[in-house]
Write an enzyme that holds these catalytic residues in place. Structure first.
Site, PDB file in Angstrom:
ATOM      1  CE1 TYR A   1     -45.876 -11.962 -50.976  1.00 44.28           C
ATOM      2  CE2 TYR A   1     -44.995 -10.146 -49.703  1.00 44.28           C
ATOM      3  CZ  TYR A   1     -46.069 -10.780 -50.304  1.00 44.28           C
ATOM      4  OH  TYR A   1     -47.321 -10.217 -50.239  1.00 44.28           O
TER       5      TYR A   1
ATOM      6  CD  GLN B   1     -52.857 -15.045 -50.093  1.00 45.33           C
ATOM      7  OE1 GLN B   1     -52.630 -15.160 -48.894  1.00 45.33           O
ATOM      8  NE2 GLN B   1     -53.475 -14.001 -50.582  1.00 45.33           N
TER       9      GLN B   1
ATOM     10  CG  ASN C   1     -48.817  -8.309 -44.395  1.00 51.81           C
ATOM     11  OD1 ASN C   1     -48.503  -9.493 -44.367  1.00 51.81           O
ATOM     12  ND2 ASN C   1     -49.879  -7.860 -45.039  1.00 51.81           N
TER      13      ASN C   1
ATOM     14  CB  SER D   1     -40.397  -0.990 -41.769  1.00 53.75           C
ATOM     15  OG  SER D   1     -39.209  -1.229 -42.435  1.00 53.75           O
TER      16      SER D   1
ATOM     17  CD  GLN E   1     -39.090   2.435 -40.839  1.00 49.65           C
ATOM     18  OE1 GLN E   1     -39.781   1.582 -41.372  1.00 49.65           O
ATOM     19  NE2 GLN E   1     -37.882   2.730 -41.268  1.00 49.65           N
TER      20      GLN E   1
ATOM     21  CG  HIS F   1     -42.553   1.266 -44.469  1.00 42.28           C
ATOM     22  ND1 HIS F   1     -42.587   0.798 -45.749  1.00 42.28           N
ATOM     23  CD2 HIS F   1     -41.270   1.592 -44.218  1.00 42.28           C
ATOM     24  CE1 HIS F   1     -41.371   0.836 -46.262  1.00 42.28           C
ATOM     25  NE2 HIS F   1     -40.547   1.321 -45.356  1.00 42.28           N
TER      26      HIS F   1
ATOM     27  CD  GLU G   1     -36.393  -3.003 -40.971  1.00 43.29           C
ATOM     28  OE1 GLU G   1     -37.357  -2.425 -40.425  1.00 43.29           O
ATOM     29  OE2 GLU G   1     -36.405  -3.338 -42.166  1.00 43.29           O
ATOM     30  CG  HIS G   2     -34.016   0.760 -40.902  1.00 39.77           C
ATOM     31  ND1 HIS G   2     -35.339   0.403 -40.931  1.00 39.77           N
ATOM     32  CD2 HIS G   2     -33.490   0.374 -42.079  1.00 39.77           C
ATOM     33  CE1 HIS G   2     -35.609  -0.173 -42.091  1.00 39.77           C
ATOM     34  NE2 HIS G   2     -34.509  -0.213 -42.810  1.00 39.77           N
TER      35      HIS G   2
ATOM     36  CG  ASP H   1     -35.276   2.533 -46.687  1.00 40.87           C
ATOM     37  OD1 ASP H   1     -34.794   1.583 -46.063  1.00 40.87           O
ATOM     38  OD2 ASP H   1     -36.070   3.357 -46.196  1.00 40.87           O
TER      39      ASP H   1
ATOM     40  CD  GLU I   1     -17.741 -39.027 -30.060  1.00 44.59           C
ATOM     41  OE1 GLU I   1     -18.166 -39.445 -31.151  1.00 44.59           O
ATOM     42  OE2 GLU I   1     -17.665 -37.816 -29.772  1.00 44.59           O
TER      43      GLU I   1
ATOM     44  CG  HIS J   1     -17.466 -43.192 -36.636  1.00 39.48           C
ATOM     45  ND1 HIS J   1     -18.699 -43.797 -36.612  1.00 39.48           N
ATOM     46  CD2 HIS J   1     -17.680 -41.914 -37.059  1.00 39.48           C
ATOM     47  CE1 HIS J   1     -19.616 -42.925 -36.992  1.00 39.48           C
ATOM     48  NE2 HIS J   1     -19.017 -41.769 -37.278  1.00 39.48           N
TER      49      HIS J   1
END
Ligand code: NAD
Length: 428
Positions: free
Chosen positions: A124, A186, A209, A233, A255, A258, A322-323, A356, A410, A415
């Protein structure tokens, strides 16, 4: 940005909360879109293209002609810049390749692990407020290195039904040809369930987003893998007396531009620096073309002043950015304390923009505190790790008895039998 001095530890959790759309209404909106795409496929995509992207589309797939003509409108200078970034990203991600390492755990028992590419992946690429062609490099380059057989790409079209030429140029440079003009939740639904035009994939990667991020979270519950929750971000800058306020302000604004839901946080031991950064922020903001967006993000942002470096680090770990930029000449003194961050930038010249675009590290990173338990995208994101083992007669003779005892304990008789029949044959 509002300045908060020495906030009490019990307030940190609420200070670190990101601004989000009302969770209930976000979930309802996204679930409705996903259900619609699952049931009505291309028909639903056409409807949401009209409703959300204001565009009427007769087909979603980008044609070869569109890809070819994009190259003619991307300047030579930009093409070269993209090629340089691609080369550094390739170098860094190639270094993440792992060769299978065979290990003998007991004589006659050999185990190893092999990385195998995920066959079908969907990327994406956000396109709502900015055409993030750099994200194609961050996802497409490792997908290619990993050897994914089928790579498809979804990105929202503009109002004329076109995709930004830089996106098409970059995709074709990386070798991605299946590109679809679909954005938002979608697009995530289409890649998860498949439609008449868009094939379904096994894993969906890429930032977006809050609608995109929520859609990834919801399709994951239905068995489609995702990279991580990579939403709006954010950056946290730790500054001290050795920081350059002009640089710090520029990083906070990079930042903020964005989107209104982005967040920039400054944490410092030096109130003077905080004040100087504030002055610079106001000055630099005025010159930005995306001033209005950045202003809104800055309104949601804040500065925290602490007495000690250790408190700055602790707060940063609680925020789990994140950063994380450590804007200090003594950045290396902070490293050992950092336990929660997506990607870290050390010193006054390691700005986030470098990562980036072109330094080589990946910019698809966990947001909203998920850096506490998620890593950013890497070569690993595009592979599964399959384990192999070869047990010889000597090997089963050595470990067989222990397995029988454990299986019996067990209560798993079948087994135990799988071992017993082999040991019997070896002893006969
Ligand atoms: P986007 O492509 O993520 O989203 C645009 C789509 O959102 C539209 O096509 C539309 O379908 C959908 N949408 C818009 N309004 C809607 C509504 N009211 N209801 C339902 N759907 C709606 O592009 P964007 O909006 O520009 O967002 C990009 C995001 O990616 C930013 O938040 C940015 O901070 C983030 N980002 C994150 C990283 C990371 O690694 N975490 C990296 C780059 C960008």
């Amino acid at each position: 940005m509002k300045i908060i001095k020495n906030p009490a530890k019990q307030t940190w959790e609420s200070l670190c909360k990101r601004t989000t759309i009302n969770e209930k209404s976000l979930q309802e909106t996204v679930q409705t879109i996903l259900n619609d795409v699952k049931n009505n496929k291309d028909k639903a995509l056409t409807k949401y293209a009209q409703l959300l992207d204001n565009v009427s589309l007769s087909s979603f797939k980008v044609t070869q002609e569109e890809i070819k003509s994009a190259k003619n409108v991307v300047s030579e200078e930009l093409q070269q810049a993209i090629q340089l970034a691609k080369s550094n990203i390739e170098t860094f991600h190639n270094s993440q390749k792992e060769l299978p390492k065979k290990v003998i755990t007991t004589n006659g028992v050999t185990c190893w692990r092999k990385n195998v590419a995920i066959e079908k992946v969907g990327l994406y690429i956000p396109g709502g407020s900015a055409p993030l062609f750099s994200t194609i490099l961050m996802l497409g380059v490792p997908a290619k290195i990993a050897g994914c057989k089928e790579i498809i790409l979804c990105t929202p079209p503009n109002k004329k039904g076109a995709i930004n030429p830089a996106i098409l140029y970059t995709a074709s440079l990386v070798g991605i040809t299946q590109i679809f003009k679909v954005g938002g939740a979608q697009a995530i639904g289409a890649m998860a369930y498949g439609t008449e035009s868009i094939p379904n994939v096994y894993k969906i990667l890429g930032p977006g987003n809050q609608f995109v991020t929520k859609a990834k979270e919801l399709v994951q519950q239905q068995g489609v893998a995702i990279d991580m929750p990579a939403g709006p971000s954010e950056v946290l800058v730790i500054a001290d007396e050795t920081s350059n306020p002009v640089f710090v302000a520029a990083d906070l604004l990079s930042q903020a531009e964005h989107g209104a839901d982005s967040q920039s946080v400054l944490v410092t031991t030096n109130e003077e620096v905080a004040k100087n950064v504030e002055v610079e922020l106001k000055r630099q903001l005025e010159d930005l073309p995306r001033k209005e967006l950045a202003k809104k993000a800055i309104e949601n942002s804040f500065t925290v002043v602490f007495n000690s470096k250790e408190e700055c680090i602790d707060f940063s770990n609680e925020y789990a950015p994140e950063h994380l930029i450590i804007a200090s000449e003594k950045a290396f003194e902070y490293i050992d304390g950092i336990v929660n961050a997506g990607s870290v930038f050390l010193g006054n010249y390691s700005c986030e923009s470098a990562g980036d675009y072109a330094s080589g590290t990946n910019h698809t990173l966990p947001t909203n505190g998920y850096a506490k338990n998620y890593s950013g995208v890497s070569l690993d994101s595009f592979v599964k790790k399959i384990t192999f083992q070869k047990v010889t007669k000597e090997g089963i003779s050595t470990i067989g008895k222990s397995i029988e005892i454990m299986a019996a304990a067990e209560g798993l008789q079948a087994h135990k039998n799988a071992i017993t029949v082999r040991l019997k044959e070896l002893n006969s």
